[in-house]
Scaffold this motif. Structure first.
Motif, PDB file in Angstrom:
ATOM      1  N   ASP A 199      20.223  21.214 -58.526  1.00  0.00           N
ATOM      2  CA  ASP A 199      18.617  20.938 -58.819  1.00  0.00           C
ATOM      3  C   ASP A 199      18.813  19.547 -57.961  1.00  0.00           C
ATOM      4  OD1 ASP A 199      16.403  19.847 -59.374  1.00  0.00           O
ATOM      5  OD2 ASP A 199      16.211  20.123 -61.426  1.00  0.00           O
ATOM      6  N   LEU A 200      18.729  19.374 -56.834  1.00  0.00           N
ATOM      7  CA  LEU A 200      18.719  18.108 -55.986  1.00  0.00           C
ATOM      8  C   LEU A 200      17.582  17.096 -56.524  1.00  0.00           C
ATOM      9  CD1 LEU A 200      20.104  16.051 -54.008  1.00  0.00           C
ATOM     10  CD2 LEU A 200      18.847  17.270 -52.198  1.00  0.00           C
ATOM     11  N   PRO A 201      16.208  17.712 -56.490  1.00  0.00           N
ATOM     12  CA  PRO A 201      15.217  16.741 -56.823  1.00  0.00           C
ATOM     13  C   PRO A 201      15.438  16.268 -58.347  1.00  0.00           C
ATOM     14  CG  PRO A 201      14.519  18.546 -55.408  1.00  0.00           C
ATOM     15  CD  PRO A 201      15.811  18.921 -55.791  1.00  0.00           C
ATOM     16  N   GLY A 202      15.542  17.017 -59.288  1.00  0.00           N
ATOM     17  CA  GLY A 202      15.808  16.849 -60.560  1.00  0.00           C
ATOM     18  C   GLY A 202      17.024  15.747 -60.859  1.00  0.00           C
ATOM     19  N   THR A 203      17.965  15.684 -60.017  1.00  0.00           N
ATOM     20  CA  THR A 203      19.028  15.086 -59.966  1.00  0.00           C
ATOM     21  C   THR A 203      18.772  13.523 -59.601  1.00  0.00           C
ATOM     22  OG1 THR A 203      20.730  16.819 -59.681  1.00  0.00           O
ATOM     23  CG2 THR A 203      21.540  14.558 -59.501  1.00  0.00           C
ATOM     24  N   LEU A 204      18.039  13.536 -58.327  1.00  0.00           N
ATOM     25  CA  LEU A 204      17.631  12.454 -57.800  1.00  0.00           C
ATOM     26  C   LEU A 204      16.561  11.553 -58.664  1.00  0.00           C
ATOM     27  CD1 LEU A 204      17.953  12.991 -54.152  1.00  0.00           C
ATOM     28  CD2 LEU A 204      19.717  11.932 -55.549  1.00  0.00           C
ATOM     29  N   ALA A 205      15.790  12.143 -59.441  1.00  0.00           N
ATOM     30  CA  ALA A 205      14.869  11.813 -60.224  1.00  0.00           C
ATOM     31  C   ALA A 205      15.314  10.971 -61.455  1.00  0.00           C
ATOM     32  CB  ALA A 205      13.833  12.854 -60.745  1.00  0.00           C
ATOM     33  N   LYS A 206      16.467  11.021 -61.674  1.00  0.00           N
ATOM     34  CA  LYS A 206      17.064  10.530 -62.508  1.00  0.00           C
ATOM     35  C   LYS A 206      17.819   9.135 -62.125  1.00  0.00           C
ATOM     36  CE  LYS A 206      18.572  14.602 -65.208  1.00  0.00           C
ATOM     37  NZ  LYS A 206      19.588  15.352 -65.877  1.00  0.00           N
ATOM     38  N   LEU A 207      17.582   8.774 -61.074  1.00  0.00           N
ATOM     39  CA  LEU A 207      17.977   7.179 -60.448  1.00  0.00           C
ATOM     40  C   LEU A 207      16.761   6.458 -60.840  1.00  0.00           C
ATOM     41  CD1 LEU A 207      19.325   8.299 -57.105  1.00  0.00           C
ATOM     42  CD2 LEU A 207      20.573   8.062 -59.216  1.00  0.00           C
ATOM     43  N   THR A 208      16.836   5.403 -61.778  1.00  0.00           N
ATOM     44  CA  THR A 208      15.800   4.585 -62.147  1.00  0.00           C
ATOM     45  C   THR A 208      15.772   3.439 -61.477  1.00  0.00           C
ATOM     46  OG1 THR A 208      17.295   4.086 -63.951  1.00  0.00           O
ATOM     47  CG2 THR A 208      15.841   5.773 -64.622  1.00  0.00           C
ATOM     48  N   ASP A 209      16.561   2.978 -60.632  1.00  0.00           N
ATOM     49  CA  ASP A 209      16.420   2.018 -59.791  1.00  0.00           C
ATOM     50  C   ASP A 209      16.831   2.016 -58.344  1.00  0.00           C
ATOM     51  OD1 ASP A 209      19.139   1.401 -59.829  1.00  0.00           O
ATOM     52  OD2 ASP A 209      18.908   0.218 -61.743  1.00  0.00           O
ATOM     53  N   GLU A 210      16.938   1.027 -57.520  1.00  0.00           N
ATOM     54  CA  GLU A 210      17.472   1.280 -56.102  1.00  0.00           C
ATOM     55  C   GLU A 210      18.776   1.024 -55.793  1.00  0.00           C
ATOM     56  OE1 GLU A 210      15.095   2.608 -53.777  1.00  0.00           O
ATOM     57  OE2 GLU A 210      13.706   2.870 -55.536  1.00  0.00           O
ATOM     58  N   ALA A 211      19.487   0.877 -56.966  1.00  0.00           N
ATOM     59  CA  ALA A 211      20.908   0.606 -56.590  1.00  0.00           C
ATOM     60  C   ALA A 211      21.566   1.751 -55.708  1.00  0.00           C
ATOM     61  CB  ALA A 211      21.594   0.534 -58.016  1.00  0.00           C
ATOM     62  N   PRO A 212      22.423   1.351 -54.958  1.00  0.00           N
ATOM     63  CA  PRO A 212      23.058   2.474 -54.163  1.00  0.00           C
ATOM     64  C   PRO A 212      23.693   3.585 -54.856  1.00  0.00           C
ATOM     65  CG  PRO A 212      24.419   0.611 -54.010  1.00  0.00           C
ATOM     66  CD  PRO A 212      23.153   0.069 -54.883  1.00  0.00           C
ATOM     67  N   THR A 213      23.650   4.748 -54.012  1.00  0.00           N
ATOM     68  CA  THR A 213      24.056   6.000 -54.757  1.00  0.00           C
ATOM     69  C   THR A 213      25.017   6.836 -53.932  1.00  0.00           C
ATOM     70  OG1 THR A 213      21.861   6.360 -55.956  1.00  0.00           O
ATOM     71  CG2 THR A 213      23.164   8.176 -55.770  1.00  0.00           C
ATOM     72  N   ILE A 214      26.242   7.409 -54.895  1.00  0.00           N
ATOM     73  CA  ILE A 214      27.105   8.403 -54.401  1.00  0.00           C
ATOM     74  C   ILE A 214      26.842   9.717 -54.807  1.00  0.00           C
ATOM     75  CG2 ILE A 214      29.394   9.040 -54.279  1.00  0.00           C
ATOM     76  CD1 ILE A 214      30.141   5.895 -54.364  1.00  0.00           C
ATOM     77  N   LEU A 215      26.556  10.683 -54.195  1.00  0.00           N
ATOM     78  CA  LEU A 215      26.132  12.207 -54.702  1.00  0.00           C
ATOM     79  C   LEU A 215      27.804  12.954 -54.516  1.00  0.00           C
ATOM     80  CD1 LEU A 215      24.356  14.407 -55.559  1.00  0.00           C
ATOM     81  CD2 LEU A 215      23.853  14.706 -53.215  1.00  0.00           C
ATOM     82  N   MET A 216      28.273  13.510 -55.651  1.00  0.00           N
ATOM     83  CA  MET A 216      28.966  14.548 -55.668  1.00  0.00           C
ATOM     84  C   MET A 216      28.302  15.942 -55.510  1.00  0.00           C
ATOM     85  SD  MET A 216      31.892  13.266 -58.268  1.00  0.00           S
ATOM     86  CE  MET A 216      30.436  13.243 -59.948  1.00  0.00           C
ATOM     87  N   ALA A 217      28.642  16.648 -54.471  1.00  0.00           N
ATOM     88  CA  ALA A 217      28.294  18.015 -54.317  1.00  0.00           C
ATOM     89  C   ALA A 217      29.124  18.963 -53.887  1.00  0.00           C
ATOM     90  CB  ALA A 217      27.107  18.155 -53.314  1.00  0.00           C
TER      91      ALA A 217
END
Length: 304
Positions: free
Chosen positions: A195-213
């Protein structure tokens, strides 16, 4: 005047060819998959990491523990080598149990015990791969159960991020690690657990992100919000010739089989991992620990 080779010359040539084929087979079935271990280093210049900390990440993918292809002494060697690299953060990208090639499956509780000895100041985090669902023998995962390996890892203090995200800080600079559920359908399901949209919706600020897929298939859909995507799954094709992995199909027209890939300025690193699946062979893609260094002043990939 045409001079034909003698019988001795023909037999000598055939013998040499057979020797080369035999030596290649020994290398591909024994030496490379069972005895080689390399460290592959990347230092990508990520547009989305401009405000992120200097960070050294060890990426471990596709153990597929079993005998004889990934026994526990081999896992212990990988853990020891990883710890010696002194990463800030360790990320495990799924597929811990063996697949079809196992001569003997090994208890995942012992694997989790070895994973518990991984050491990094910011911790060890993991996701699940397709084989963690497909090869689970202890839980009716198709009925909503939890794969055994997730329970074992979390009991050892290694979080499994299933469509979830966690905010970390280093040197006063925050960043996110997000973990996507596996993308492969299993046991009668028509879709994966991702659930990519649901996962990214949990980012609550603009800090950079690493995604494990686990699978790199999702990468064409990953937005610019993610600075770096890390994947395994492909094993680099297990056979890689002249910079290509013939066993791995292109995704949306892109070769995402192995290494550092970019689409429209977005970045993906695909690890060749450690284990084998379907065929017990590796040639041109030795088992590897991937080390990703972010926030360096002079970026650029290198292999050691």
């Amino acid at each position: 005047m045409l001079i034909l080779p003698s019988r001795r010359q023909v037999l000598t040539g055939l013998g040499a060819a057979v020797g080369v084929v035999g030596a290649t087979g020994v290398y591909a079935f024994d030496i490379e998959p069972l005895h080689r271990l390399i460290v592959t280093r990347y230092a990508p210049d990520l547009p989305g990491w401009k405000d992120g900390p200097a960070l050294r990440i060890a990426v471990l993918a596709d153990f597929h523990v079993c005998e004889p292809f990934m026994p526990f002494d081999r896992v212990a060697e990988i853990v020891e080598t990883t710890n010696a690299l002194k990463p800030d953060l360790i990320l495990m990208l799924g597929d811990y149990p063996a697949g079809e090639v196992a001569w003997r499956k090994l208890p995942l509780a012992e694997f989790a015990k070895l994973a518990d000895t991984l050491r990094a100041p910011l911790g060890t985090y993991s996701i699940l791969g397709n084989h963690d669902w497909w090869d689970d023998e202890h839980t009716q995962v198709s009925l909503g159960g939890t794969p055994q390996v997730r329970r074992l890892l979390e009991a050892r203090g290694i979080p499994v991020l299933q469509n979830d995200a966690l905010r970390l800080t280093k040197d006063g600079k925050p960043f996110w690690i997000a973990g996507l559920g596996d993308q492969e359908p299993f046991k009668g399901r028509m879709e994966g657990m991702d659930d990519l949209p649901g996962t990214l919706a949990k980012l609550t600020d603009e800090a950079p992100t690493i995604l494990m897929a686990h699978e790199p298939h999702i990468f064409p859909q990953v937005p610019d919000r993610v600075a770096l995507t890390l994947s395994g799954h492909t094993h680099g094709g297990q056979v890689r010739l002249f910079g290509r992995s013939p066993a791995i199909r292109r995704i949306a027209g892109h070769d995402l089989s192995y290494g550092h890939c970019t689409i429209g300025g977005r970045h993906l690193i695909v690890s060749g991992g450690f284990g084998v699946s379907r065929l017990p062979v590796r040639f041109g893609v030795p088992p590897e620990i991937v080390m990703v260094e972010l926030g360096r002043s002079t970026p650029g990939p290198a292999a050691a």
